[in-house]
Structures are given as structure tokens and as C-alpha cells.
Design an enzyme around this catalytic site. Structure first.
Site, mmCIF file in Angstrom:
data_model
loop_
_atom_site.group_PDB
_atom_site.id
_atom_site.type_symbol
_atom_site.label_atom_id
_atom_site.label_comp_id
_atom_site.label_asym_id
_atom_site.label_seq_id
_atom_site.Cartn_x
_atom_site.Cartn_y
_atom_site.Cartn_z
ATOM 1 N N ARG A 1 0.856 -1.185 0.000
ATOM 2 C CA ARG A 1 0.000 0.000 0.000
ATOM 3 C C ARG A 1 0.896 1.242 0.000
ATOM 4 O O ARG A 1 1.999 1.216 0.571
ATOM 5 C CB ARG A 1 -0.873 0.044 1.257
ATOM 6 C CG ARG A 1 -1.985 -0.997 1.269
ATOM 7 C CD ARG A 1 -3.093 -0.650 0.281
ATOM 8 N NE ARG A 1 -4.192 -1.592 0.344
ATOM 9 C CZ ARG A 1 -4.421 -2.555 -0.552
ATOM 10 N NH1 ARG A 1 -3.602 -2.716 -1.578
ATOM 11 N NH2 ARG A 1 -5.459 -3.343 -0.433
ATOM 12 N N GLU B 1 -4.500 7.613 -4.487
ATOM 13 C CA GLU B 1 -4.736 6.984 -5.793
ATOM 14 C C GLU B 1 -6.058 7.477 -6.359
ATOM 15 O O GLU B 1 -7.033 7.561 -5.591
ATOM 16 C CB GLU B 1 -4.750 5.457 -5.648
ATOM 17 C CG GLU B 1 -3.403 4.908 -5.250
ATOM 18 C CD GLU B 1 -3.402 3.382 -5.047
ATOM 19 O OE1 GLU B 1 -4.415 2.726 -5.325
ATOM 20 O OE2 GLU B 1 -2.368 2.860 -4.604
ATOM 21 N N HIS C 1 -1.690 0.635 -9.825
ATOM 22 C CA HIS C 1 -2.315 -0.363 -8.929
ATOM 23 C C HIS C 1 -2.930 -1.518 -9.750
ATOM 24 O O HIS C 1 -4.158 -1.736 -9.714
ATOM 25 C CB HIS C 1 -3.379 0.283 -8.035
ATOM 26 C CG HIS C 1 -3.647 -0.513 -6.774
ATOM 27 N ND1 HIS C 1 -3.940 0.071 -5.581
ATOM 28 C CD2 HIS C 1 -3.673 -1.854 -6.555
ATOM 29 C CE1 HIS C 1 -4.142 -0.866 -4.660
ATOM 30 N NE2 HIS C 1 -3.984 -2.056 -5.237
HETATM 31 C C1 GLV Z 1 -5.376 -5.078 -3.998
HETATM 32 O O1 GLV Z 1 -4.727 -4.134 -3.731
HETATM 33 C C2 GLV Z 1 -6.021 -5.948 -3.061
HETATM 34 O O2 GLV Z 1 -6.012 -5.653 -1.857
HETATM 35 O O3 GLV Z 1 -6.581 -6.962 -3.489
#
Ligand code: GLV
Length: 311
Positions: free
Chosen positions: A227, A255, A274
């Protein structure tokens, strides 16, 4: 009919129809309703990805939340989250493999200088660069849970020397396990490539900061697919180009990454939006449907979050 609430930020509204079809293959006894639906407040269970938690907290019938991703920080770290809610997450081998592919892609691009050769190609330069001995490269994986252990195993099978850090000691043949502060410091000081795959908890928030970056070897590669909040972004910038040769980032504090963010123009940073391990409705639907069914019959599904640990 039981209502199950659905909210998945960043995807088109039709995504609910797709989930509905895929879930119903495994369990049919519910109606999927969007958060904006007037009957949403009747739902006992919610399937959520980055939902407005203030709105969610006002749904008085809600007893359980299933994260539509592997992480649950978007639910439990929100100030509006109430601790009497049970929370579950997806644990999908497809997603773990997908993450593994992305980490391998990043590491191989880095050690083979993919970018450098593409730049040479533009200038029609036909020139070799020094080849690194990959057996001498130590890759540190921070977070060796359901995803990290797959990444560690795959990197090991490619001939890398893999070290893994987790809350408690783990016994696997494919990486050397480290835990606690001392283990963390050892990996920080000794690895050539650092890969953050940690869950975001109070203990891991801002774990990569200037104190930590300053203890790394010179010229390391730092990869973050955990993260954004694991990293103090200004600290990372100040170490890019000296201690940190290249930072490959798939996650950010905010984000989408704001247009004015200094990361965009930093030549030592590679940005991804991401996408390292996205939820795949095809492979995730079965376990989500079964979890809904178990909750409806008063049972506890797998992958329940320990709210004390935060994952
Ligand atoms: C992606 O970031 C997830 O947590 O699946």
C-alpha cells in the site's frame, strides 16, 4: 430474498451485473443490490472495494463485510468502521500468481536493464552492459503471507537468493525467514532488492521511512505493491538516485496518483496504476458466493480478519 450489498470503486456500474452472474453459479439465494439502491439498508452482508464507509456505517442491518480484494485496510482502517462487524477477504491463488508475475517482471526488467536497452535501440546503439550474477542478488520480501510466499517461491525457482520478513518465523525451504525488528533490520541492510507486499496495519504504516532507507545498501531497487501508506513518499524521493537506484511503485498514498505529484517526473521511479494483482471475478466468485452462503446459514467462512492483527 436476502439482500447483499455491492460497491466496487473505480469500476463501471455494470460490474454488479457481472458479479451477480458469476456468484449465482455457486449460490442463488440472494439479491445483489448497489449501495445507491433504496433497499440497500436491508442487507446483512456487503461486498466492498473502497466504499464510502461513512455511508456503510449507517446501514444498521449490516453484520459482515467481504472485501473484494485481498487487502482490508480500505474497510477496517476507516474511522467509520465499527468493530462489531465481521470482515472477510478474498484469498485467491490467481491473484497471488498475478502478483508473482508482476514482481518477477519488475525484477527481471531491473537486473537486465530493459529500459536502458530500449533507450539504446532508439539511438541505434548496439552495446552490451555488464551482466549481474543473479545468484548473488538478495531479494527481500516483506510480507510472506498468502501472496508473499508464492512470490518468494517463484523467485527462488528462478535462482534468486530470497529472504522473507513476517510477524512470526516461517518454515519454508524457498526463503530464509526473518521476523521481529532485528530480522527487519538485517534484511534492510543486506538485500539488493526490497519488495513490500505487507498488509497495511498500525505496525506497518510508514514502515519504509528515511531511517530505514538510510540503512539500505547503496544502489538498491525498492518495489512496492503493498500500500502507498507503507512508504513515507517524501523520504523515498530524497533517497532516489542515491541509495535507491530504482523504485518501482504500484501503490500510492493517494490513488490515482495526483498529476502534480513529484513521482511522475522522477527518473528513478517507475509508476504503475495499482494493477499488480487485480481481483478476478472469474476466480474469486466461488469463494465469495460460498462465504455469503455460510454467513446466511450462521456459519463462519474462511479468511476471517483478526481485527487485532489487522489482516
Ligand atoms: C489489492 O490491492 C487488493 O487488496 O486486493
Amino acid at each position: 430474498m436476502n439482500k447483499v450489498l455491492f460497491y466496487q470503486k473505480g469500476t463501471p456500474r455494470e460490474q454488479i451485473d457481472l458479479w451477480n452472474v458469476k456468484l449465482k453459479k455457486w449460490y442463488r439465494n440472494f439479491n445483489l443490490v448497489h449501495l445507491d439502491d433504496p433497499t440497500a439498508s436491508e442487507a446483512l452482508i456487503a461486498l466492498l472495494w473502497k466504499a464510502p464507509m461513512e455511508k456503510i456505517s449507517k446501514l444498521n442491518n449490516l453484520k459482515a463485510i467481504i472485501s473484494l480484494g485481498q487487502g482490508v485496510d480500505h474497510i477496517i482502517n476507516d474511522i467509520n468502521f465499527s468493530e462489531n462487524m465481521s470482515v472477510y477477504r478474498i484469498v485467491d491463488p490467481y491473484m497471488a500468481k498475478s502478483m508473482s508475475h508482476w514482481v518477477i517482471l519488475s525484477i527481471l526488467n531491473y537486473i537486465r536493464d530493459y529500459e536502458g536497452y530500449r533507450k539504446q535501440q532508439i539511438k541505434k546503439i548496439y552495446k552490451t552492459k555488464d551482466n549481474l550474477d543473479f545468484t548473488k542478488i538478495k531479494v527481500g520480501i516483506y510480507g510472506t503471507g498468502e501472496i508473499g510466499k508464492v512470490v518468494a517461491k517463484d523467485l527462488n525457482s528462478l535462482g534468486f537468493n530470497v529472504l522473507g520478513w513476517s510477524r512470526s518465523k516461517k518454515k519454508f525451504s524457498f526463503f530464509k525467514s526473518f521476523f521481529n525488528k532485528e530480522g527487519f533490520n538485517h534484511m534492510i541492510a543486506n538485500c539488493d532488492i526490497h519488495v513490500c507486499l505487507l498488509p497495511l496495519t498500525n505496525d506497518t504504516n510508514k514502515i519504509f521511512n528515511k531511517d530505514v532507507f538510510s540503512k539500505m545498501k547503496n544502489g538498491v531497487c525498492f518495489i512496492n505493491a503493498g500500500r502507498g501508506q507503507h512508504v513515507v513518499e517524501n523520504d523515498l524521493i530524497s533517497f532516489c538516485g542515491n541509495k535507491i537506484n530504482l523504485a518501482i511503485l504500484d501503490v500510492f498514498e493517494i490513488e490515482p496518483l495526483p498529476k502534480k505529484h513529484p513521482f511522475w517526473k522522477n527518473k528513478n521511479i517507475i509508476i504503475w496504476p495499482h494493477v499488480s494483482a487485480e481481483t478476478n471475478v472469474e476466480t474469486a466468485a466461488e469463494q465469495v458466493a460460498k462465504a455469503i452462503k455460510l454467513i446466511h446459514s450462521g456459519k463462519i467462512p474462511a479468511n476471517k480478519i483478526d481485527l487485532n492483527l489487522g489482516y
